[in-house]
Design a protein around this motif. Sequence first.
Motif, PDB file in Angstrom:
ATOM      1  N   ALA A   1      -7.089 -32.247 -78.755  1.00  0.00           N
ATOM      2  CA  ALA A   1      -7.260 -32.074 -80.521  1.00  0.00           C
ATOM      3  C   ALA A   1      -6.152 -31.390 -80.695  1.00  0.00           C
ATOM      4  N   LEU A   2      -6.141 -32.107 -81.188  1.00  0.00           N
ATOM      5  CA  LEU A   2      -4.448 -31.413 -82.184  1.00  0.00           C
ATOM      6  C   LEU A   2      -5.311 -31.468 -83.452  1.00  0.00           C
ATOM      7  N   ILE A   3      -4.246 -30.097 -84.382  1.00  0.00           N
ATOM      8  CA  ILE A   3      -4.577 -30.000 -85.333  1.00  0.00           C
ATOM      9  C   ILE A   3      -2.901 -30.478 -86.183  1.00  0.00           C
ATOM     10  N   ILE A   4      -2.407 -31.064 -86.981  1.00  0.00           N
ATOM     11  CA  ILE A   4      -0.846 -31.629 -87.750  1.00  0.00           C
ATOM     12  C   ILE A   4      -1.283 -31.032 -89.351  1.00  0.00           C
ATOM     13  N   GLU A   5       0.025 -30.657 -89.578  1.00  0.00           N
ATOM     14  CA  GLU A   5       0.094 -30.478 -90.445  1.00  0.00           C
ATOM     15  C   GLU A   5       1.847 -30.256 -91.056  1.00  0.00           C
ATOM     16  N   ASP A   6       1.409 -32.198 -92.040  1.00  0.00           N
ATOM     17  CA  ASP A   6       2.591 -32.686 -92.656  1.00  0.00           C
ATOM     18  C   ASP A   6       3.298 -33.031 -91.650  1.00  0.00           C
ATOM     19  N   GLY A   7       2.960 -33.724 -90.502  1.00  0.00           N
ATOM     20  CA  GLY A   7       3.642 -34.454 -89.456  1.00  0.00           C
ATOM     21  C   GLY A   7       3.850 -33.585 -87.895  1.00  0.00           C
ATOM     22  N   VAL A   8       3.637 -31.996 -88.226  1.00  0.00           N
ATOM     23  CA  VAL A   8       4.096 -31.413 -86.942  1.00  0.00           C
ATOM     24  C   VAL A   8       3.335 -30.542 -86.539  1.00  0.00           C
TER      25      VAL A   8
END
Length: 164
Positions: free
Chosen positions: A129-136
Amino acid sequence: MTIQPGQTIPAIPIKHVTASGIADATAAEVLGKGRVVMFTVPGAFTPTCHKNHLPGYLAAAEKFRAAGVDKIVCAAANDHHVVKAWAESTQALDRIEFIADGLAALARELGLERDLTDGGLGIRFGRHALIIEDGVVKFLASENVPGEVTASGAPAILDALATL
Protein backbone atom coordinates in the motif's frame (compact mmCIF):
# COMPACT_ATOMS: atom_id res chain seq x y z
CA MET A 1 14.72 -1.35 -6.93
CA THR A 2 11.59 -0.60 -4.92
CA ILE A 3 10.07 2.86 -5.18
CA GLN A 4 10.71 4.90 -2.06
CA PRO A 5 9.11 7.90 -0.35
CA GLY A 6 10.08 11.05 -2.20
CA GLN A 7 10.05 9.39 -5.61
CA THR A 8 7.53 10.14 -8.35
CA ILE A 9 5.07 7.68 -9.87
CA PRO A 10 6.19 6.86 -13.42
CA ALA A 11 4.13 7.35 -16.59
CA ILE A 12 3.74 3.62 -17.31
CA PRO A 13 0.76 2.71 -19.55
CA ILE A 14 -2.08 0.94 -17.73
CA LYS A 15 -5.80 0.35 -18.08
CA HIS A 16 -7.87 2.53 -15.73
CA VAL A 17 -11.06 0.83 -14.57
CA THR A 18 -13.73 3.07 -13.05
CA ALA A 19 -17.51 3.28 -12.81
CA SER A 20 -17.35 5.12 -16.16
CA GLY A 21 -15.64 2.21 -17.91
CA ILE A 22 -12.14 1.24 -19.01
CA ALA A 23 -9.67 3.76 -20.41
CA ASP A 24 -6.07 3.79 -21.52
CA ALA A 25 -4.02 5.96 -19.18
CA THR A 26 -0.69 6.14 -17.43
CA ALA A 27 -0.04 5.47 -13.78
CA ALA A 28 1.14 9.07 -13.43
CA GLU A 29 -2.21 10.34 -14.76
CA VAL A 30 -4.27 8.15 -12.44
CA LEU A 31 -2.12 8.62 -9.33
CA GLY A 32 -0.69 12.09 -9.95
CA LYS A 33 -3.30 14.49 -8.55
CA GLY A 34 -4.30 14.97 -4.94
CA ARG A 35 -3.90 12.51 -2.09
CA VAL A 36 -4.21 8.93 -3.29
CA VAL A 37 -4.04 5.63 -1.47
CA MET A 38 -3.05 2.78 -3.77
CA PHE A 39 -2.99 -0.79 -2.61
CA THR A 40 -1.63 -3.58 -4.76
CA VAL A 41 -2.81 -7.16 -4.86
CA PRO A 42 -1.41 -10.34 -6.41
CA GLY A 43 -4.65 -10.99 -8.24
CA ALA A 44 -8.32 -10.27 -8.67
CA PHE A 45 -10.54 -12.98 -7.20
CA THR A 46 -7.61 -14.64 -5.39
CA PRO A 47 -8.56 -15.70 -1.84
CA THR A 48 -6.71 -13.18 0.34
CA CYS A 49 -7.23 -10.29 -2.08
CA HIS A 50 -10.93 -11.03 -2.48
CA LYS A 51 -11.81 -11.89 1.12
CA ASN A 52 -9.41 -9.74 3.18
CA HIS A 53 -7.60 -6.96 1.33
CA LEU A 54 -10.22 -5.31 -0.92
CA PRO A 55 -13.09 -5.63 1.60
CA GLY A 56 -11.12 -3.69 4.22
CA TYR A 57 -10.74 -0.74 1.86
CA LEU A 58 -14.38 -0.93 0.80
CA ALA A 59 -15.53 -0.85 4.42
CA ALA A 60 -13.23 2.05 5.28
CA ALA A 61 -13.79 4.17 2.14
CA GLU A 62 -15.58 6.96 4.03
CA LYS A 63 -12.88 7.00 6.71
CA PHE A 64 -10.28 7.50 3.98
CA ARG A 65 -12.30 10.39 2.53
CA ALA A 66 -12.57 11.93 6.02
CA ALA A 67 -8.78 11.62 6.33
CA GLY A 68 -8.32 13.73 3.20
CA VAL A 69 -7.87 10.98 0.62
CA ASP A 70 -9.14 12.02 -2.80
CA LYS A 71 -9.20 8.52 -4.24
CA ILE A 72 -8.48 4.91 -3.39
CA VAL A 73 -6.95 2.84 -6.18
CA CYS A 74 -6.43 -0.92 -6.27
CA ALA A 75 -3.77 -2.19 -8.69
CA ALA A 76 -3.65 -5.77 -9.92
CA ALA A 77 -1.51 -7.47 -12.56
CA ASN A 78 -4.53 -8.91 -14.33
CA ASP A 79 -6.10 -7.99 -17.65
CA HIS A 80 -8.70 -5.24 -17.60
CA HIS A 81 -11.60 -7.61 -18.26
CA VAL A 82 -10.83 -9.60 -15.12
CA VAL A 83 -10.24 -6.47 -13.05
CA LYS A 84 -13.54 -4.98 -14.24
CA ALA A 85 -15.43 -8.21 -13.46
CA TRP A 86 -13.87 -8.27 -9.96
CA ALA A 87 -14.68 -4.62 -9.31
CA GLU A 88 -18.29 -5.15 -10.43
CA SER A 89 -18.75 -8.38 -8.47
CA THR A 90 -17.59 -6.71 -5.26
CA GLN A 91 -19.64 -3.56 -5.93
CA ALA A 92 -16.47 -1.54 -5.46
CA LEU A 93 -16.66 0.83 -8.42
CA ASP A 94 -18.55 3.54 -6.57
CA ARG A 95 -15.78 3.76 -3.94
CA ILE A 96 -12.55 2.48 -5.49
CA GLU A 97 -10.81 2.92 -8.85
CA PHE A 98 -8.70 0.12 -10.32
CA ILE A 99 -5.51 -0.19 -12.32
CA ALA A 100 -5.21 -3.23 -14.56
CA ASP A 101 -1.51 -3.90 -15.15
CA GLY A 102 -1.89 -6.92 -17.42
CA LEU A 103 1.80 -7.33 -18.25
CA ALA A 104 3.02 -6.29 -14.77
CA ALA A 105 4.95 -3.39 -16.32
CA LEU A 106 3.94 -1.01 -13.53
CA ALA A 107 4.61 -3.63 -10.87
CA ARG A 108 8.13 -4.11 -12.23
CA GLU A 109 8.82 -0.39 -12.69
CA LEU A 110 7.80 0.30 -9.08
CA GLY A 111 9.81 -2.68 -7.82
CA LEU A 112 6.65 -4.09 -6.26
CA GLU A 113 6.48 -7.26 -8.32
CA ARG A 114 6.31 -10.79 -6.99
CA ASP A 115 7.28 -13.81 -9.08
CA LEU A 116 4.50 -16.38 -8.76
CA THR A 117 5.60 -18.34 -11.82
CA ASP A 118 6.08 -21.54 -9.82
CA GLY A 119 2.38 -21.38 -8.91
CA GLY A 120 1.39 -20.80 -12.53
CA LEU A 121 0.49 -17.13 -12.07
CA GLY A 122 3.52 -15.38 -13.57
CA ILE A 123 4.73 -11.97 -12.43
CA ARG A 124 2.21 -10.17 -10.24
CA PHE A 125 2.13 -7.32 -7.75
CA GLY A 126 3.14 -8.19 -4.24
CA ARG A 127 0.84 -7.01 -1.46
CA HIS A 128 1.63 -3.34 -0.75
CA ALA A 129 0.00 0.00 0.00
CA LEU A 130 1.21 3.49 -0.85
CA ILE A 131 0.16 6.96 0.15
CA ILE A 132 0.81 9.30 -2.79
CA GLU A 133 0.47 13.08 -2.83
CA ASP A 134 0.44 14.84 -6.20
CA GLY A 135 2.31 11.93 -7.77
CA VAL A 136 5.00 11.66 -5.09
CA VAL A 137 5.16 8.63 -2.81
CA LYS A 138 4.90 9.68 0.84
CA PHE A 139 4.56 6.24 2.46
CA LEU A 140 5.02 2.60 1.45
CA ALA A 141 3.96 -0.49 3.38
CA SER A 142 4.75 -4.03 2.28
CA GLU A 143 3.65 -7.44 3.47
CA ASN A 144 6.39 -9.96 4.15
CA VAL A 145 4.24 -13.05 4.68
CA PRO A 146 2.15 -14.43 1.79
CA GLY A 147 -1.57 -14.38 2.55
CA GLU A 148 -1.19 -11.79 5.30
CA VAL A 149 -2.92 -8.39 5.30
CA THR A 150 -1.58 -6.29 8.15
CA ALA A 151 0.90 -3.59 7.08
CA SER A 152 -0.93 -2.92 3.80
CA GLY A 153 -4.46 -3.26 5.14
CA ALA A 154 -6.90 -0.38 5.48
CA PRO A 155 -6.52 0.04 9.27
CA ALA A 156 -2.72 0.34 9.06
CA ILE A 157 -2.91 2.83 6.21
CA LEU A 158 -5.49 4.94 8.05
CA ASP A 159 -3.04 5.02 10.97
CA ALA A 160 -0.23 6.05 8.62
CA LEU A 161 -2.34 8.86 7.18
CA ALA A 162 -2.84 10.24 10.68
CA THR A 163 0.93 10.56 11.13
CA LEU A 164 1.73 12.27 7.80
